[in-house]
Design a protein around this motif. Structure first.
Motif, PDB file in Angstrom:
ATOM      1  N   CYS A  30       0.367  -2.535  -6.212  1.00 50.55           N
ATOM      2  CA  CYS A  30      -0.524  -3.203  -7.162  1.00 50.55           C
ATOM      3  C   CYS A  30      -1.322  -2.177  -7.956  1.00 50.55           C
ATOM      4  O   CYS A  30      -1.597  -1.078  -7.463  1.00 50.55           O
ATOM      5  CB  CYS A  30      -1.506  -4.099  -6.417  1.00 50.55           C
ATOM      6  SG  CYS A  30      -0.727  -5.331  -5.335  1.00 50.55           S
TER       7      CYS A  30
ATOM      8  N   CYS B 108       1.610  -8.000  -8.896  1.00 49.70           N
ATOM      9  CA  CYS B 108       2.040  -6.786  -8.224  1.00 49.70           C
ATOM     10  C   CYS B 108       3.567  -6.751  -8.128  1.00 49.70           C
ATOM     11  O   CYS B 108       4.216  -7.783  -8.243  1.00 49.70           O
ATOM     12  CB  CYS B 108       1.448  -6.727  -6.818  1.00 49.70           C
ATOM     13  SG  CYS B 108      -0.359  -6.737  -6.795  1.00 49.70           S
TER      14      CYS B 108
ATOM     15  N   TRP C 246       3.463  -4.945  -1.257  1.00 52.57           N
ATOM     16  CA  TRP C 246       3.360  -4.949  -2.703  1.00 52.57           C
ATOM     17  C   TRP C 246       2.727  -3.654  -3.190  1.00 52.57           C
ATOM     18  O   TRP C 246       1.868  -3.074  -2.522  1.00 52.57           O
ATOM     19  CB  TRP C 246       2.487  -6.105  -3.186  1.00 52.57           C
ATOM     20  CG  TRP C 246       2.991  -7.457  -2.858  1.00 52.57           C
ATOM     21  CD1 TRP C 246       3.737  -8.277  -3.664  1.00 52.57           C
ATOM     22  CD2 TRP C 246       2.775  -8.197  -1.639  1.00 52.57           C
ATOM     23  NE1 TRP C 246       3.997  -9.463  -3.016  1.00 52.57           N
ATOM     24  CE2 TRP C 246       3.420  -9.434  -1.775  1.00 52.57           C
ATOM     25  CE3 TRP C 246       2.107  -7.923  -0.448  1.00 52.57           C
ATOM     26  CZ2 TRP C 246       3.413 -10.398  -0.767  1.00 52.57           C
ATOM     27  CZ3 TRP C 246       2.100  -8.867   0.557  1.00 52.57           C
ATOM     28  CH2 TRP C 246       2.757 -10.096   0.388  1.00 52.57           C
TER      29      TRP C 246
ATOM     30  N   LEU D 221      -1.497 -10.905  -6.008  1.00 60.06           N
ATOM     31  CA  LEU D 221      -0.163 -10.439  -5.641  1.00 60.06           C
ATOM     32  C   LEU D 221       0.907 -10.874  -6.634  1.00 60.06           C
ATOM     33  O   LEU D 221       1.962 -10.242  -6.714  1.00 60.06           O
ATOM     34  CB  LEU D 221       0.179 -10.900  -4.220  1.00 60.06           C
ATOM     35  CG  LEU D 221      -0.751 -10.352  -3.134  1.00 60.06           C
ATOM     36  CD1 LEU D 221      -0.332 -10.863  -1.761  1.00 60.06           C
ATOM     37  CD2 LEU D 221      -0.822  -8.840  -3.156  1.00 60.06           C
TER      38      LEU D 221
END
Length: 187
Positions: A50, A36, A48, A33
């Motif tokens: 990504c 992201c 998020w 994360l």
């Protein structure tokens, strides 16, 4: 004279060759994360955007101590964006992308993500591991199977076999498949 004989034989052999069956393969990307883009964040959770396999969009969200993962350009509107195993959970570090060459080049048809679960949420100890198989079909992207990774020695093989049948699951009407041995939570 020999050349006149060889050319027709080669043509017949080429025509008689059976069509190549669809093949499957795996590719892996990280779930990190920190790499992201934050899409939303408030007191109730975060989401998020990504990167996935070859830029395939991945949507990750957290809410009520549970993680959600969906895929594609309309990821937030797919059923997968609302699905998560019932216990409090977090994600393992990788996405396994199942790829099929049925349409002439290897393309993602499903993913397998390991969810680490707690049965009762009473502490930080991880008590279960579930492989979640998600079908990747625009407008029909959803969880299709939960495989208990601790109760089944062949959990990865089971998940891949189900993932390779992706595309036939009706997200609105079909029930999520559970592995025969399943003790990660009461289902």
């Amino acid at each position: 004279m020999a050349l006149k004989f060889i050319v027709p034989v080669l043509a017949l052999l080429t025509m008689a060759a059976p069509a190549q069956a669809a093949g499957f393969d795996s590719a892996y990307t990280d779930i990190n994360l920190d790499e992201c883009s934050v899409a939303t964040a408030d007191d109730f959770g975060s989401s998020w955007a990504c990167p996935g396999y070859k830029g395939y969009p991945v949507y990750v969200a957290e809410g009520d101590l549970r993680m959600f993962v969906s895929y594609g350009f309309g990821a937030q509107t797919e059923m997968a964006a609302q699905q998560t195993p019932p216990p409090f959970n977090t994600l393992g570090p990788k996405i396994e992308w199942r790829l099929s060459n049925a349409s002439g080049g290897f393309k993602p048809i499903a993913t397998i993500v390991r969810y680490l679960t707690e049965w009762d949420g009473s502490g930080p100890t991880i008590k279960g591991q579930v492989l979640v198989v998600t079908q990747l079909v625009s407008g029909n992207t959803c969880h299709i199977a939960y495989i208990d990774a601790l109760a089944n020695a062949d959990a990865n093989e089971q998940a891949r076999a189900i993932a390779d049948k992706s595309g036939t699951f009706d997200c609105q009407n079909d029930a999520i498949q559970f592995s025969k041995k399943f003790t990660a939570w009461d289902n």
